[in-house]
Write a protein that holds these residues in place. Structure first.
Motif, PDB file in Angstrom:
ATOM      1  N   VAL A   1      86.500 -20.263  30.008  1.00  0.00           N
ATOM      2  CA  VAL A   1      87.800 -19.872  29.449  1.00  0.00           C
ATOM      3  C   VAL A   1      87.742 -19.824  27.929  1.00  0.00           C
ATOM      4  O   VAL A   1      88.266 -18.893  27.293  1.00  0.00           O
ATOM      5  N   LEU A   2      87.097 -20.811  27.313  1.00  0.00           N
ATOM      6  CA  LEU A   2      87.009 -20.848  25.854  1.00  0.00           C
ATOM      7  C   LEU A   2      86.222 -19.657  25.321  1.00  0.00           C
ATOM      8  O   LEU A   2      86.603 -19.046  24.309  1.00  0.00           O
ATOM      9  N   TRP A   3      85.119 -19.317  25.972  1.00  0.00           N
ATOM     10  CA  TRP A   3      84.326 -18.183  25.515  1.00  0.00           C
ATOM     11  C   TRP A   3      85.054 -16.860  25.752  1.00  0.00           C
ATOM     12  O   TRP A   3      84.932 -15.919  24.933  1.00  0.00           O
ATOM     13  N   VAL A   4      85.789 -16.756  26.831  1.00  0.00           N
ATOM     14  CA  VAL A   4      86.604 -15.545  27.061  1.00  0.00           C
ATOM     15  C   VAL A   4      87.645 -15.404  25.954  1.00  0.00           C
ATOM     16  O   VAL A   4      87.899 -14.304  25.460  1.00  0.00           O
ATOM     17  N   GLY A   5      88.253 -16.515  25.561  1.00  0.00           N
ATOM     18  CA  GLY A   5      89.214 -16.476  24.460  1.00  0.00           C
ATOM     19  C   GLY A   5      88.570 -16.002  23.168  1.00  0.00           C
ATOM     20  O   GLY A   5      89.145 -15.179  22.428  1.00  0.00           O
ATOM     21  N   ALA A   6      87.359 -16.498  22.864  1.00  0.00           N
ATOM     22  CA  ALA A   6      86.653 -16.055  21.660  1.00  0.00           C
ATOM     23  C   ALA A   6      86.322 -14.563  21.730  1.00  0.00           C
ATOM     24  O   ALA A   6      86.446 -13.838  20.729  1.00  0.00           O
ATOM     25  N   ALA A   7      85.913 -14.115  22.923  1.00  0.00           N
ATOM     26  CA  ALA A   7      85.617 -12.686  23.084  1.00  0.00           C
ATOM     27  C   ALA A   7      86.880 -11.840  22.884  1.00  0.00           C
ATOM     28  O   ALA A   7      86.819 -10.746  22.300  1.00  0.00           O
ATOM     29  N   ALA A   8      88.025 -12.335  23.352  1.00  0.00           N
ATOM     30  CA  ALA A   8      89.281 -11.607  23.165  1.00  0.00           C
ATOM     31  C   ALA A   8      89.638 -11.503  21.686  1.00  0.00           C
ATOM     32  O   ALA A   8      90.181 -10.487  21.229  1.00  0.00           O
ATOM     33  N   VAL A   9      89.344 -12.551  20.914  1.00  0.00           N
ATOM     34  CA  VAL A   9      89.615 -12.525  19.474  1.00  0.00           C
ATOM     35  C   VAL A   9      88.755 -11.463  18.795  1.00  0.00           C
ATOM     36  O   VAL A   9      89.236 -10.690  17.948  1.00  0.00           O
ATOM     37  N   VAL A  10      87.461 -11.418  19.148  1.00  0.00           N
ATOM     38  CA  VAL A  10      86.588 -10.391  18.579  1.00  0.00           C
ATOM     39  C   VAL A  10      87.050  -8.998  19.005  1.00  0.00           C
ATOM     40  O   VAL A  10      87.034  -8.041  18.206  1.00  0.00           O
TER      41      VAL A  10
END
Length: 450
Positions: free
Chosen positions: A28-37
């Protein structure tokens, strides 16, 4: 009091193993970071020239550092899902790593944006810095927040952390909340990826308000409810070994607290000189409806004051926390390895863990074996084994190599192993256990080092 806690109990039926929540949470945390990028990518056209590249890189770093700030706050909230299903030590490592990433991203954001703006305006870096800080909306607060966050990062660095007192580090660390609050406004006022997108703004508000809600609920409201409900007070203090003392805490309806053998709480004793410090101590006996017990070794100012506690002293507790419980058990046989005062959570597990259980207790001498009488009593009634690893008469340390462990515990690779003790001790034992063929998934360890 010691013998009361050694009363025979019937070991419960083996629980179904529970999968760690670490994988899904990290995903979930990495998906959130990918969404920010992806937000930056969607809002960015062609990048031209050095100024454009610098500004673009600064924007990415700023967005990711803003996202990381919310993640940091969420990790500080002591959410039960994280504390009990992942483990406090792992969450602490995640928090420390996320903190380092946040500081690096924040520093990159500041430097790259200022360099990009200076190149774009063809002005000096000093002039551009003053213009941004003094003339841009919300930047004075953001600058103050940046200074505070960098200060927290410096104080939390390993080289500095071990040179300052725990109380100083703890209260400086709490300034993270103020830093994030001060910096939040400029993200929405100046962040070009957020200003023109209502869905992005809504998501950003939800991210930060959600993190704030976790902190308010789990760090304020839940502890207040726990302490008002259970009314904890010191019942008695007992010497167990040189420098080691047990504190029995009495309260109301403690069975409703949900504490389990192997877990710990954060304790704040409302006595002179101790009320400003909250320290994690494991339960050293299975919890009872009216009593809890911790066992503490005098290693610092706070723990050294524990023997001076008087019956009736009020106690403020938070928890229970920790994942070093029977839920981690996967095999029918278990080996518990304790080093020094690390025996405390394993003492509670030794009494209640289902199946065949062996406890290996490492100490300098027989005099240093805290709770040794209880361990022998428990071993007799449940048919378990207690092994001791003591220094020799000449002070030589016992052999805890892979070969000696396999000789002491036949079929070691088929055991679950619970480890608790000083960092160096557990690191050495972990290597020996892996060399003996014990799978990583069956070596369970939780550290309270900050």
């Amino acid at each position: 009091m010691t013998t009361a806690y050694a009363r025979r109990r019937v070991a419960p039926a083996p629980p179904a193993p529970r999968r760690s929540a670490a994988g899904p949470v990290l995903a979930v945390l990495w998906v959130g970071a990918a969404a920010v990028v992806a937000l930056w990518w969607h809002d960015t056209g062609s990048v031209v020239g050095a100024a454009g590249w610098l500004t673009g890189a600064g924007r990415i770093a700023g967005l990711l550092s803003g996202y990381a700030c919310a993640v940091l706050v969420g990790m500080m909230a002591r959410v039960p899902l994280l504390e009990r299903r992942i483990g406090t030590d792992r969450v602490t490592r995640w928090h420390a790593m996320a903190g380092r990433y946040t500081i690096c991203l924040l520093s990159a954001h500041v430097v790259l944006i200022l360099l990009g703006y200076a190149a774009q305006d063809r002005s000096s870096l000093v002039h551009e810095t003053l213009a941004v800080v003094l003339d841009y909306p919300e930047m004075l607060k953001a600058t103050a927040g940046t200074v505070v966050l960098l200060t927290v990062g410096i104080v939390s660095a390993r080289a500095v952390r071990h040179r300052v007192g725990h109380e100083f580090w703890y209260y400086v660390h709490l300034l993270t909340y103020a830093a994030v609050f001060l910096a939040f406004g400029h993200q929405l006022a100046l962040g070009s990826d957020l200003v023109g997108s209502l869905p992005a703004q809504v998501a950003w508000y939800a991210l930060y308000l959600g993190a704030a809600a976790l902190v308010v609920w789990f760090r304020i409201l839940v502890p207040v409810r726990l302490n008002l409900r259970h009314r904890l007070r010191v019942d008695s203090v007992h010497r167990e070994a040189p420098g080691v003392y047990s504190v029995v805490v009495r309260g109301r309806r403690l069975d409703e607290m949900g504490a389990r053998p192997g877990q710990f709480l954060r304790w704040r004793f409302l006595a002179e000189g101790m009320r400003w410090t909250s320290t994690p101590y494991s339960l050293s006996a299975p919890p009872r409806p009216d009593l809890l017990r911790i066992t503490v070794k005098a290693l610092g100012d706070h723990s050294a004051a524990v023997p001076l506690l008087r019956p009736g002293t009020r106690v403020w507790a938070e928890g229970p926390y920790g994942a070093l419980t029977a839920d981690r058990r996967r095999a029918h046989r278990s080996l518990l390895i304790a080093g020094g005062v690390g025996v405390t959570p394993l003492r509670a597990l030794f009494e209640t863990l289902p199946g065949d259980v062996t406890l290996l207790y490492r100490a300098r001498s027989a005099e240093d074996l805290a709770l040794g009488g209880e361990l022998e009593t428990v071993a007799r009634w449940r048919g378990a084994k207690v092994l001791y690893a003591l220094n020799g008469p000449d002070g030589r340390r016992p052999d805890l190599s892979t070969r000696s462990l396999c000789a002491a515990v036949p079929d070691l690779a088929a055991h679950d192993v619970y480890l608790c003790g000083p960092h160096g001790f557990t690191q050495d034992l972990y290597g020996a256990l892996r060399a003996a063929g014990v799978p990583d998934s069956r070596i369970h360890h939780e550290s309270f080092e900050l």
